[in-house]
Design an enzyme around this catalytic site. Sequence first.
Site, PDB file in Angstrom:
ATOM      1  N   ARG A  30       0.976  -0.999   0.201  1.00 49.19           N
ATOM      2  CA  ARG A  30      -0.004   0.056  -0.338  1.00 49.19           C
ATOM      3  C   ARG A  30       0.776   1.391  -0.050  1.00 49.19           C
ATOM      4  NH1 ARG A  30      -4.747  -2.282   0.518  1.00 49.19           N
ATOM      5  NH2 ARG A  30      -4.873  -4.903   2.065  1.00 49.19           N
ATOM      6  N   HIS A  60       4.038 -10.349  -5.958  1.00 53.41           N
ATOM      7  CA  HIS A  60       3.209  -9.320  -6.317  1.00 53.41           C
ATOM      8  C   HIS A  60       2.929  -7.612  -6.353  1.00 53.41           C
ATOM      9  CE1 HIS A  60      -1.340  -8.658  -6.985  1.00 53.41           C
ATOM     10  NE2 HIS A  60      -2.091  -9.314  -6.753  1.00 53.41           N
ATOM     11  N   TYR A  63      -0.118  -2.484  -4.534  1.00 49.89           N
ATOM     12  CA  TYR A  63      -2.128  -2.588  -4.680  1.00 49.89           C
ATOM     13  C   TYR A  63      -1.999  -1.250  -5.856  1.00 49.89           C
ATOM     14  CZ  TYR A  63      -2.411  -6.032  -1.156  1.00 49.89           C
ATOM     15  OH  TYR A  63      -2.743  -7.300  -1.475  1.00 49.89           O
ATOM     16  N   HIS A 100      -1.914  -6.860 -11.215  1.00 49.12           N
ATOM     17  CA  HIS A 100      -3.590  -6.821 -11.250  1.00 49.12           C
ATOM     18  C   HIS A 100      -4.041  -5.663 -12.542  1.00 49.12           C
ATOM     19  CE1 HIS A 100      -5.359  -8.139  -7.704  1.00 49.12           C
ATOM     20  NE2 HIS A 100      -4.474  -8.970  -7.821  1.00 49.12           N
ATOM     21  N   GLU A 137      -2.701 -11.235 -14.524  1.00 47.99           N
ATOM     22  CA  GLU A 137      -3.441 -11.657 -13.219  1.00 47.99           C
ATOM     23  C   GLU A 137      -5.245 -11.485 -13.656  1.00 47.99           C
ATOM     24  OE1 GLU A 137      -3.526 -11.253  -9.581  1.00 47.99           O
ATOM     25  OE2 GLU A 137      -4.959 -12.484  -9.284  1.00 47.99           O
ATOM     26  N   ASP A 171      -6.762 -16.102 -10.788  1.00 51.90           N
ATOM     27  CA  ASP A 171      -7.005 -16.747  -9.997  1.00 51.90           C
ATOM     28  C   ASP A 171      -8.704 -17.204  -9.791  1.00 51.90           C
ATOM     29  OD1 ASP A 171      -8.469 -15.946  -7.598  1.00 51.90           O
ATOM     30  OD2 ASP A 171      -6.674 -14.365  -7.159  1.00 51.90           O
ATOM     31  N   HIS A 174     -11.672 -15.162  -8.535  1.00 50.20           N
ATOM     32  CA  HIS A 174     -11.816 -13.909  -9.430  1.00 50.20           C
ATOM     33  C   HIS A 174     -11.935 -14.291 -10.766  1.00 50.20           C
ATOM     34  CE1 HIS A 174      -8.141 -11.742  -7.909  1.00 50.20           C
ATOM     35  NE2 HIS A 174      -8.455 -11.650  -7.263  1.00 50.20           N
ATOM     36  N   HIS A 208      -3.659 -18.920  -8.595  1.00 47.46           N
ATOM     37  CA  HIS A 208      -3.938 -18.388  -7.478  1.00 47.46           C
ATOM     38  C   HIS A 208      -5.210 -19.232  -7.382  1.00 47.46           C
ATOM     39  CE1 HIS A 208      -1.750 -14.142  -7.937  1.00 47.46           C
ATOM     40  NE2 HIS A 208      -1.073 -14.916  -7.221  1.00 47.46           N
ATOM     41  N   ASP A 221     -14.614  -9.303  -5.167  1.00 47.92           N
ATOM     42  CA  ASP A 221     -13.562 -10.024  -4.618  1.00 47.92           C
ATOM     43  C   ASP A 221     -13.064 -10.564  -3.393  1.00 47.92           C
ATOM     44  OD1 ASP A 221     -10.727 -11.072  -5.294  1.00 47.92           O
ATOM     45  OD2 ASP A 221     -10.043  -9.054  -5.609  1.00 47.92           O
ATOM     46  N   HIS A 223     -12.154 -13.627  -1.164  1.00 51.21           N
ATOM     47  CA  HIS A 223     -11.266 -14.843  -1.238  1.00 51.21           C
ATOM     48  C   HIS A 223     -11.962 -16.036   0.056  1.00 51.21           C
ATOM     49  CE1 HIS A 223      -7.402 -13.891  -3.847  1.00 51.21           C
ATOM     50  NE2 HIS A 223      -8.623 -13.386  -4.379  1.00 51.21           N
ATOM     51  N   GLU A 253      -4.213 -17.880  -1.692  1.00 54.02           N
ATOM     52  CA  GLU A 253      -4.041 -16.349  -1.221  1.00 54.02           C
ATOM     53  C   GLU A 253      -5.297 -16.420   0.212  1.00 54.02           C
ATOM     54  OE1 GLU A 253      -2.523 -13.279  -4.512  1.00 54.02           O
ATOM     55  OE2 GLU A 253      -5.175 -13.674  -4.937  1.00 54.02           O
TER      56      GLU A 253
HETATM   57 ZN   LIG Z   1      -4.925 -12.860  -7.251  1.00 50.85          ZN
END
Ligand SMILES: [Zn+2]
Length: 275
Positions: A30, A60, A63, A100, A137, A171, A174, A208, A221, A223, A253
């Site tokens: 972040r 990864h 964000y 992403h 992704e 993913d 997703h 993923h 989204d 998980h 994840e």
């Molecule tokens: Zn993912």
Amino acid sequence: MSTAGGLHTAFERGDALDCTAIQIFTSSPRQWRGRELSDDDVERFHSAWSDSNCEVCLAHDIYLTRLGTRDKTILGKSRRAFANELGTCHRLGLQFLVIHPVVDNDPDEHAVLDRVADSLNEIFDRVEDGGTRVLLETTAGQGANVGYRFEQLARIVVGVENASRLGICLDTCHVFAAGYDISTAAGCKKTLAEFDAILGLENLRVLHLNDSVKPLGSRVDRHEHIGQGEIGGTGFKTIMRDRRFASVAKVIETPKDDGMDEQNLTRLKQLAGKR
Ligand SMILES: [Zn+2]
């Protein structure tokens, strides 16, 4: 995988869970500021990796990156940060960097996707190919997210001159939230045939594996632990037993609840018929 105590510590944690692939953030996801790695840090990382049973290590992206945004300031910042991140991945010798690809409020979807491709072209010009492949992704299509249809990712790939530096990360949560039904064997087959026709299964480098709290096509989204969500055991069993994925790196994840990483990994091994 957590890297508390230094990036190299991810391998001990991976070994404790019997992992052959791990995913890390090289810096706080972040924050714009990437981690400054000293030669010592890199050395420690390589030596921990060679002592570990882990074969694949991928990163990864943070964000904040918006490689398709209309906002020139954010676009510039995103490109600089992503170029730095790619350089860091090269130094660490990571096989993949997952991103992403598109988050924007621009109603012109094609313009967004094309800007992502332009960004990647510029970044690939700037950062020499050090072996880390950038993986786009699949997204859930939540909010202003694009990249939830295979066709959208394909448009980015087509726009990138050096597509050999690209690949795809699928993913499961997703794609399911985006409307691809992978909860049944027939649905998995259909989804993968579509993936193959549009993106090419040979470009699928990482899976993923996450179950989904929200139903098919919800575009949300969230998980869930393996087998406890809307995808369920059958979907994961079909994927885990598909021989085409034998050499595709798989990471989870799922929520970081106590002891659940171990349970989720055990569940996947059971579904694969390995336990
Ligand atoms: Zn993912």
